[in-house]
Design a protein around this motif. Sequence first.
Motif, PDB file in Angstrom:
ATOM      1  N   TYR A   1       0.731  -1.018  -0.183  1.00 49.44           N
ATOM      2  CA  TYR A   1      -0.377   0.041  -0.102  1.00 49.44           C
ATOM      3  C   TYR A   1       1.117   1.096   0.259  1.00 49.44           C
ATOM      4  CZ  TYR A   1      -4.260  -3.522   1.459  1.00 49.44           C
ATOM      5  OH  TYR A   1      -4.852  -4.455   1.411  1.00 49.44           O
ATOM      6  N   ARG A   2       2.327   0.524  -0.398  1.00 50.31           N
ATOM      7  CA  ARG A   2       3.398   1.986  -0.822  1.00 50.31           C
ATOM      8  C   ARG A   2       2.484   3.573  -1.620  1.00 50.31           C
ATOM      9  NH1 ARG A   2       5.429   4.312   3.705  1.00 50.31           N
ATOM     10  NH2 ARG A   2       7.409   5.232   1.943  1.00 50.31           N
ATOM     11  N   LYS A   3       2.016   2.839  -2.800  1.00 46.28           N
ATOM     12  CA  LYS A   3       1.189   2.817  -3.909  1.00 46.28           C
ATOM     13  C   LYS A   3       0.332   3.054  -3.862  1.00 46.28           C
ATOM     14  CE  LYS A   3       5.239   3.055  -6.512  1.00 46.28           C
ATOM     15  NZ  LYS A   3       5.562   3.288  -7.706  1.00 46.28           N
TER      16      LYS A   3
ATOM     17  N   GLY B   1     -18.971  -1.435  -3.358  1.00 50.58           N
ATOM     18  CA  GLY B   1     -18.187  -0.842  -4.858  1.00 50.58           C
ATOM     19  C   GLY B   1     -16.298  -0.505  -5.408  1.00 50.58           C
ATOM     20  N   LYS B   2     -15.395  -0.024  -6.363  1.00 49.78           N
ATOM     21  CA  LYS B   2     -14.256  -0.207  -6.014  1.00 49.78           C
ATOM     22  C   LYS B   2     -13.819   1.180  -5.602  1.00 49.78           C
ATOM     23  CE  LYS B   2     -13.909  -3.438 -10.094  1.00 49.78           C
ATOM     24  NZ  LYS B   2     -13.256  -3.103 -11.725  1.00 49.78           N
ATOM     25  N   LEU B   3     -12.928   1.275  -4.852  1.00 50.83           N
ATOM     26  CA  LEU B   3     -12.297   2.308  -4.286  1.00 50.83           C
ATOM     27  C   LEU B   3     -10.618   2.216  -4.198  1.00 50.83           C
ATOM     28  CD1 LEU B   3     -13.021   3.068  -0.466  1.00 50.83           C
ATOM     29  CD2 LEU B   3     -13.020   0.173  -1.825  1.00 50.83           C
ATOM     30  N   MET B   4     -10.211   3.639  -3.820  1.00 52.99           N
ATOM     31  CA  MET B   4      -8.755   3.003  -3.710  1.00 52.99           C
ATOM     32  C   MET B   4      -8.261   3.507  -2.180  1.00 52.99           C
ATOM     33  SD  MET B   4      -8.142   3.737  -6.710  1.00 52.99           S
ATOM     34  CE  MET B   4      -6.417   3.407  -6.934  1.00 52.99           C
ATOM     35  N   VAL B   5      -6.486   1.951  -1.726  1.00 54.46           N
ATOM     36  CA  VAL B   5      -6.461   1.847  -0.403  1.00 54.46           C
ATOM     37  C   VAL B   5      -5.222   2.011   0.054  1.00 54.46           C
ATOM     38  CG1 VAL B   5      -6.152  -0.896  -1.042  1.00 54.46           C
ATOM     39  CG2 VAL B   5      -6.435   0.223   1.338  1.00 54.46           C
ATOM     40  N   THR B   6      -4.500   3.334   0.443  1.00 56.01           N
ATOM     41  CA  THR B   6      -3.044   3.210   0.458  1.00 56.01           C
ATOM     42  C   THR B   6      -2.493   3.892   1.522  1.00 56.01           C
ATOM     43  OG1 THR B   6      -1.630   4.759  -0.859  1.00 56.01           O
ATOM     44  CG2 THR B   6      -4.185   5.856  -0.303  1.00 56.01           C
ATOM     45  N   GLU B   7      -1.323   4.048   1.953  1.00 60.94           N
ATOM     46  CA  GLU B   7      -0.983   4.193   3.251  1.00 60.94           C
ATOM     47  C   GLU B   7      -0.931   6.089   3.241  1.00 60.94           C
ATOM     48  OE1 GLU B   7       2.923   2.598   4.848  1.00 60.94           O
ATOM     49  OE2 GLU B   7       2.872   0.671   4.175  1.00 60.94           O
TER      50      GLU B   7
END
Length: 358
Positions: free
Chosen positions: A169-171, A279-285
């Motif tokens: 999840y760095r990106k 639904g779809k989404l973004m996950v990140t640190e």
Amino acid sequence: MKRTLQQYLLFTLRSIIFWVFAFGFMIVVRYFGVFEEKGVSILPKYQLPLQNLLMYVSISAIPFGIFYAFIEFLFDRYLAKNLALGIIIFSKNFIYLVTLIFLVSFVVEYTGYMLDVSIYEERGWWRTNKTFWSIMFFFVVASLVFSFIKIANEKFGRGVFVKMLLGKYRKPQEEKRIFMFLDLKASTTIAENLGHYTYSQLIQDCFYDLNTIVQKYDAEIYQYVGDEAVLSWTYKRGIKRNNAVALYFGFKEKIASRSAYYQEKYGLVPEFKAGVHGGKLMVTEVGSVKKEIAYHGDVINTTARIQSECNNYSANMLISESLLKEMQLPEDYVTKNIDDLLLRGKAKAINIFSISKE
């Protein structure tokens, strides 16, 4: 009850696997890396074949892994709420220390029997033995590592911590998830009537009850915001056994089972409303001082807005049509089409259903 037992058995299996590796690492370091220390030197003629060594490690680790899992489960389920963290840590380590004294004494005798040598003869040899206390130190460190992994998994969600270690999840990464916004009904009125201190105790009790069932429904706590909890599932886990819907009614049953307690302490039985969408989404640190996993996308905003419509339609639970179609709800669940709603900030209407249970 069945799913709680399954969770306990799974946790026990993980505990056994961890301690098998921990015991194995300790044996490699102590018994194959230190050749000159009195009492632990193993001459080549006494070294066990690999298959025997693996059996020896497993036999030593299995009972401790089972016992360790039992103590952790006991404290987490029945004692964690009422005891300070420092007392819990001290109590656990004291129990582990006493258990290890007996276990290591047994292991030493078993080793002597397997190798046909007399390692220690006098009673209470462990009190002044440096090797014993170095082993104790190793187990304390290993126990802290196990606890750290357990806490990290609870904090970030199952499997997320390992992905963080690997830098996944760095990106930003795209994932398909389900979210539930769970909010206390009439919270403003309740807070005014109870006062901020008693109200905080009420929220604490409610979320403690929620935490006792989240694993049963494979849910992850994303965050707490005041009197609101945000829960999350991977899409597959949320759909499986209708977890993303069943959790809400499981929580209602949990609160109802403790209604006498709430009525006596607070003069009310709390009720919650929920909005669910996926639904779809973004996950990140995000962050460097207080690092967290953050979710970004329309799914979060839409779920929050669906939940905000509960009061307008006198509904306890609302769900998006797109997610409801993925579910296979049993007959005792009653769904009702609310209508196509143009939620605030949305350019396109979304169809919403209410869900109740007979």
